[in-house]
Design an enzyme around this catalytic site. Structure first.
Site, PDB file in Angstrom:
ATOM      1  N   LYS A 163       1.126  -1.159  -0.042  1.00  0.00           N
ATOM      2  CA  LYS A 163      -0.152   0.066  -0.028  1.00  0.00           C
ATOM      3  C   LYS A 163       0.858   1.289  -0.035  1.00  0.00           C
ATOM      4  O   LYS A 163       0.569   2.169  -0.742  1.00  0.00           O
ATOM      5  CB  LYS A 163      -0.722  -0.204   1.215  1.00  0.00           C
ATOM      6  CG  LYS A 163      -1.956   1.108   1.449  1.00  0.00           C
ATOM      7  CD  LYS A 163      -3.074   0.664   2.253  1.00  0.00           C
ATOM      8  CE  LYS A 163      -2.769   0.668   3.545  1.00  0.00           C
ATOM      9  NZ  LYS A 163      -2.716   2.220   4.031  1.00  0.00           N
ATOM     10  N   SER A 164       1.959   1.181   0.877  1.00  0.00           N
ATOM     11  CA  SER A 164       2.697   2.586   0.943  1.00  0.00           C
ATOM     12  C   SER A 164       3.484   2.879  -0.258  1.00  0.00           C
ATOM     13  O   SER A 164       3.469   4.016  -0.909  1.00  0.00           O
ATOM     14  CB  SER A 164       3.799   2.345   1.879  1.00  0.00           C
ATOM     15  OG  SER A 164       3.385   2.439   3.138  1.00  0.00           O
TER      16      SER A 164
ATOM     17  N   ARG B  96      -7.246  -3.160  10.057  1.00  0.00           N
ATOM     18  CA  ARG B  96      -6.010  -4.008  10.675  1.00  0.00           C
ATOM     19  C   ARG B  96      -6.774  -4.647  11.858  1.00  0.00           C
ATOM     20  O   ARG B  96      -6.280  -5.733  12.386  1.00  0.00           O
ATOM     21  CB  ARG B  96      -4.925  -3.241  10.788  1.00  0.00           C
ATOM     22  CG  ARG B  96      -4.194  -2.852   9.813  1.00  0.00           C
ATOM     23  CD  ARG B  96      -2.803  -2.729   9.805  1.00  0.00           C
ATOM     24  NE  ARG B  96      -2.638  -1.632   8.657  1.00  0.00           N
ATOM     25  CZ  ARG B  96      -2.023  -2.107   7.308  1.00  0.00           C
ATOM     26  NH1 ARG B  96      -2.292  -3.310   7.121  1.00  0.00           N
ATOM     27  NH2 ARG B  96      -1.775  -1.340   6.500  1.00  0.00           N
TER      28      ARG B  96
ATOM     29  N   SER C 177       7.476   9.121  12.332  1.00  0.00           N
ATOM     30  CA  SER C 177       6.391   9.142  11.076  1.00  0.00           C
ATOM     31  C   SER C 177       6.811   9.311   9.753  1.00  0.00           C
ATOM     32  O   SER C 177       7.154  10.321   9.315  1.00  0.00           O
ATOM     33  CB  SER C 177       5.104  10.118  11.310  1.00  0.00           C
ATOM     34  OG  SER C 177       4.285  10.166  10.262  1.00  0.00           O
TER      35      SER C 177
ATOM     36  N   GLY D  23      -4.605   8.436   5.688  1.00  0.00           N
ATOM     37  CA  GLY D  23      -3.592   9.217   6.115  1.00  0.00           C
ATOM     38  C   GLY D  23      -2.582   9.373   5.021  1.00  0.00           C
ATOM     39  O   GLY D  23      -2.033  10.559   5.027  1.00  0.00           O
TER      40      GLY D  23
ATOM     41  N   GLN E  31       4.999   9.181   7.297  1.00  0.00           N
ATOM     42  CA  GLN E  31       4.206  10.241   6.428  1.00  0.00           C
ATOM     43  C   GLN E  31       4.203  11.739   6.601  1.00  0.00           C
ATOM     44  O   GLN E  31       4.621  12.296   5.511  1.00  0.00           O
ATOM     45  CB  GLN E  31       2.480  10.035   6.903  1.00  0.00           C
ATOM     46  CG  GLN E  31       1.886   8.742   6.817  1.00  0.00           C
ATOM     47  CD  GLN E  31       0.371   8.294   6.991  1.00  0.00           C
ATOM     48  OE1 GLN E  31      -0.055   9.301   7.587  1.00  0.00           O
ATOM     49  NE2 GLN E  31       0.147   7.430   6.781  1.00  0.00           N
TER      50      GLN E  31
ATOM     51  N   ARG F  45      -5.907   2.082  18.216  1.00  0.00           N
ATOM     52  CA  ARG F  45      -5.502   0.518  18.070  1.00  0.00           C
ATOM     53  C   ARG F  45      -5.288   0.030  19.584  1.00  0.00           C
ATOM     54  O   ARG F  45      -5.323  -1.026  19.743  1.00  0.00           O
ATOM     55  CB  ARG F  45      -4.422   0.269  17.212  1.00  0.00           C
ATOM     56  CG  ARG F  45      -5.165   0.594  15.618  1.00  0.00           C
ATOM     57  CD  ARG F  45      -4.107   0.214  14.683  1.00  0.00           C
ATOM     58  NE  ARG F  45      -4.811   0.198  13.250  1.00  0.00           N
ATOM     59  CZ  ARG F  45      -3.990   0.238  12.232  1.00  0.00           C
ATOM     60  NH1 ARG F  45      -2.891   0.603  12.154  1.00  0.00           N
ATOM     61  NH2 ARG F  45      -4.757   0.457  10.905  1.00  0.00           N
TER      62      ARG F  45
ATOM     63  N   ARG G 275       2.751   6.162  -3.249  1.00  0.00           N
ATOM     64  CA  ARG G 275       4.010   6.897  -3.702  1.00  0.00           C
ATOM     65  C   ARG G 275       4.202   6.773  -5.170  1.00  0.00           C
ATOM     66  O   ARG G 275       4.614   7.815  -5.810  1.00  0.00           O
ATOM     67  CB  ARG G 275       5.255   6.411  -2.700  1.00  0.00           C
ATOM     68  CG  ARG G 275       5.462   6.776  -1.425  1.00  0.00           C
ATOM     69  CD  ARG G 275       6.192   5.907  -0.576  1.00  0.00           C
ATOM     70  NE  ARG G 275       6.167   6.512   0.825  1.00  0.00           N
ATOM     71  CZ  ARG G 275       5.398   6.427   1.916  1.00  0.00           C
ATOM     72  NH1 ARG G 275       4.431   5.411   1.640  1.00  0.00           N
ATOM     73  NH2 ARG G 275       5.798   6.774   2.931  1.00  0.00           N
TER      74      ARG G 275
ATOM     75  N   ASP H 270       2.390  -0.922  12.031  1.00  0.00           N
ATOM     76  CA  ASP H 270       0.970  -1.465  11.410  1.00  0.00           C
ATOM     77  C   ASP H 270       0.752  -2.740  11.887  1.00  0.00           C
ATOM     78  O   ASP H 270      -0.369  -3.349  11.632  1.00  0.00           O
ATOM     79  CB  ASP H 270       1.131  -1.324   9.957  1.00  0.00           C
ATOM     80  CG  ASP H 270       0.914  -0.013   9.387  1.00  0.00           C
ATOM     81  OD1 ASP H 270       0.459   1.053  10.299  1.00  0.00           O
ATOM     82  OD2 ASP H 270       1.245   0.430   8.474  1.00  0.00           O
TER      83      ASP H 270
HETATM   84  C1  S3P Z   1       2.586   5.004   6.200  1.00  0.00           C
HETATM   85  C2  S3P Z   1       3.442   5.319   7.388  1.00  0.00           C
HETATM   86  C3  S3P Z   1       2.702   4.826   8.794  1.00  0.00           C
HETATM   87  C4  S3P Z   1       1.808   3.853   8.738  1.00  0.00           C
HETATM   88  C5  S3P Z   1       0.812   4.009   7.472  1.00  0.00           C
HETATM   89  C6  S3P Z   1       1.347   4.104   6.128  1.00  0.00           C
HETATM   90  C7  S3P Z   1       3.130   5.482   4.978  1.00  0.00           C
HETATM   91  O1  S3P Z   1       2.077   5.962   9.222  1.00  0.00           O
HETATM   92  O2  S3P Z   1       1.294   3.345   9.734  1.00  0.00           O
HETATM   93  O3  S3P Z   1      -0.179   2.860   7.351  1.00  0.00           O
HETATM   94  O4  S3P Z   1       2.866   4.785   3.844  1.00  0.00           O
HETATM   95  O5  S3P Z   1       4.243   6.401   4.909  1.00  0.00           O
HETATM   96  P1  S3P Z   1       2.829   7.158  10.221  1.00  0.00           P
HETATM   97  O6  S3P Z   1       3.715   8.009   9.331  1.00  0.00           O
HETATM   98  O7  S3P Z   1       1.646   7.962  10.738  1.00  0.00           O
HETATM   99  O8  S3P Z   1       3.338   6.565  11.150  1.00  0.00           O
END
Ligand code: S3P
Length: 429
Positions: free
Chosen positions: A22-23, A389, A167, A94, A169, A347, A27, A316
């Site tokens: 997914k990440s 999850r 983080s 997010g 993100q 969570r 991107r 995660d």
């Molecule tokens: C992610 C970063 C993580 C993760 C999320 C995906 C990403 O979040 O929990 O499922 O793709 O960069 P955080 O940056 O809030 O830790």
């Protein structure tokens, strides 16, 4: 509300391909959109969160061709996205919100972002503060904390910024904004978080260096297009790894899984637990390390202690780790994981409440839990808290619970793994 009834299982056996990461999917789409020229993305994840990114990019006039096998994007260049004529709805995602905010801040356009009930409760001040320091004009609800949020971007200054929370993100948002800044930007992270942004941007020609905990980004003229095959998602594989370790007679081989060390921290924890897990056929694919994971029923699991340093590489995986811990001899202590409180659900609380209903001995702390094992789980009615999850973790717990477990509100699994229940059914013996 959709429910599923899970019965105790006699074994999970066979070969599994888990969904694409997914990440990396998010991107690849976003970076291809701001590259110059045509990018090709193979094996993109088709799931709710990634569709949120696709829809957001289409709102910015990015053309995405998708024949179901591969996705082709004609990049608009770093400064070529167009002002959207309506609100950008990021759904439950997010990653869509925070990464795209970095790109929007670099472009001289006005945009408004919002999301679903869960996303509108998640903290955005963690990106709004540093993006505002860089010169973006951003307003958001509740004293600049929550979505909806509006951004007027352009004319960014480079900054040196130490991340106050681990983080990926936030880091990625600021790396993306730094592509548009007037000088070399520097992001400092104490604990390494997933590094897909850095790897992918480097492969697109960006001069990005990591020196210890510092990441230095020189603003490029352009991004080269991308050609990428997305590997299998470790976070999705984790549910089947846990299932195989917990259910007697199980043996699974999970193919083509991303094992980037910033993501696969759970593997080290499993080793500490004495789990029967092998990582085989390790190879490089599109700038990331992938492997096949072989896992077998492991009846003598031992409790482990997880501290702050270990959290980012398995952020995660905590809900499923908690399920595993119910079957470990001793007390599993998880600490330094307060970030779990601001995910798709809280969570720490959701897993404590739901596993307790099943008979687990679990104590909630502000930044983690203690799980005292091993306890027999019993089937009952449990709730996903609309968190993908949590839903999948409870389904795996149901495989080892006595009697039937009903997991309520399972529609959320489509956020990351739409075929989860079908895949699980196909592996049952
Ligand atoms: C992610 C970063 C993580 C993760 C999320 C995906 C990403 O979040 O929990 O499922 O793709 O960069 P955080 O940056 O809030 O830790």
């Amino acid at each position: 509300m959709e429910n599923i009834v899970i019965s105790s299982s006699y074994g999970l056996r066979g070969e599994v391909f888990t969904p694409p990461d997914k990440s990396i999917s998010h991107r690849a789409l976003m970076f291809a959109a701001i590259a110059e020229g045509g990018s090709v993305i193979k094996n993109l994840l088709y799931a709710g969160d990634v569709l949120s990114t696709m829809n957001a990019l289409r709102r910015l006039s990015v053309e995405i061709e998708d024949d179901g096998k591969e996705v082709r994007i004609l990049g608009r260049g770093l400064r070529g996205i167009k002002e959207p004529n309506d609100v950008i709805d990021c759904g439950n995602s997010g990653t869509t919100t925070r990464l795209l905010a970095g790109i929007l801040s670099g472009n001289k356009i006005f945009s408004v972002m919002t999301g679903d009930d869960s996303l509108r409760k998640r903290p955005m001040d963690r990106i709004i503060k540093p993006l505002s320091q860089m010169g973006a004009v951003i307003y958001a609800r509740n004293d600049n904390k929550y979505l909806p949020m509006c951004i007027r971007g352009g004319n960014l200054k480079s900054i040196e910024y130490k991340l106050p929370v681990a983080s990926a993100q936030v880091k990625s948002c600021l790396i993306l904004a730094s592509l548009y800044a007037n000088g070399v930007g520097c992001i400092i992270e104490d604990l390494p978080t997933r590094d897909h942004t850095e790897r992918m941007l480097q492969s697109m020609g960006v001069d990005l260096k990591r020196i210890g905990s510092r990441i230095e980004i020189s603003p490029p003229q352009r991004l080269n297009p991308l050609e990428i095959t997305v590997p299998g998602d470790f976070s999705s594989a984790a549910f089947f790894i846990a299932g195989a370790l917990l259910v007697p007679n199980s043996e699974l081989i999970i193919r083509d899984v991303l094992v980037n060390p910033t993501r696969a921290g759970l593997l080290d924890v499993l080793k500490g637990m004495g789990a029967n897990v092998e990582v085989a056929n390790i190879r490089e694919k599109s700038g990331e390390t992938v492997a096949d994971i072989i896992c077998r029923f492991s009846p003598n699991l031992k409790a482990v202690k997880i501290d702050k340093k270990m959290v980012p590489s398995m952020i995660d995986e905590f809900p499923i780790l908690c399920v595993l811990a119910t079957q470990c001899e001793g007390t599993t202590e998880i600490r330094g994981a307060e970030e779990l409180r601001v995910k798709e659900s809280d969570r720490i609380n959701s897993i404590t409440v739901e596993l307790s209903k099943m008979g687990a001995n679990i104590v909630e702390y502000p930044d983690g839990v203690d799980i005292i094992g091993k306890t027999d789980l019993k089937g009952t009615v449990v709730n996903s808290h609309k968190d993908h999850r949590i839903a999948m973790s409870l389904a795996i717990a149901g495989l080892i619970a006595a009697g039937k477990t009903t997991v309520n509100d399972i529609g959320c699994v489509s956020i990351s793994f739409p075929s989860f229940f079908n895949t699980l059914k196909a592996l049952q013996r």
